[in-house]
Design a protein around this motif. Structure first.
Motif: not given
Length: 180
Positions: A1-23
């Protein structure tokens, strides 16, 4: 996976965490200054990438699946490792910085009179100093101060310095700002 793809995935996972946290997508979007429709697309793209649903969508918000909760927990650990790495290597001279969390809707003004380096963070769990109008979950090492907003309104401010001398210096600078 490229650096750009990993960066996008990391960002997306952070958003998933926020939705889990805030509901809810709306709450997570508001906290992160993103349109709810864009965040909804990010969540859908992430679900498609993993091949399973992370949330059950209801009229009352998002209900996280067990896999989403597990993923969020792993992202939490990853984020802490990332923050530790940033703090350790952020400055070439070896001087770290303080992480400051300020509750939404609260402004502390410019703290340019503080001699240390400060970075604002979006979650109190990652902060060295927490400023908020509501009593935080963790109260050890807390300082509380009241200040006036206008002629009749008082606001209680909680500041957590976590027994860190540099953080206590930041707390002093913040408290002086509130007294101005």
């Amino acid at each position: 996976m490229s650096v750009k793809a990993n960066a996008v995935l990391f960002r997306n996972l952070l958003y998933v965490r926020e939705v889990v946290r805030l509901g809810s997508i709306r709450a997570a979007a508001e906290c992160n200054n993103i349109k709810a429709s864009n965040l909804s697309k990010i969540i859908s793209d992430t679900e498609q990438l993993f091949g399973f649903s992370l949330f059950c969508r209801t009229a009352h918000g998002m209900v996280a699946s067990q896999k989403a909760v597990e993923l969020s927990s792993q992202v939490e650990k990853l984020m802490q490792s990332f923050l530790d790495l940033r703090q350790k290597f952020a400055f070439g001279d070896g001087v770290g910085f303080l992480r400051l969390y300020v509750s939404k809707g609260l402004e502390i003004g410019e703290i340019s009179d503080f001699s240390g380096r400060v970075e604002y963070v979006d979650m109190p769990d990652y902060a060295d100093v927490i400023v908020g109008s509501e009593k935080p979950r963790k109260t050890s090492g807390m300082v509380c101060v009241e200040h006036k907003i206008g002629s009749n309104i008082k606001q209680t401010i909680w500041v957590c310095a976590q027994n860190n001398p540099a953080a206590m210096g930041l707390v002093t600078a913040i408290l002086l700002k509130f007294r101005d």
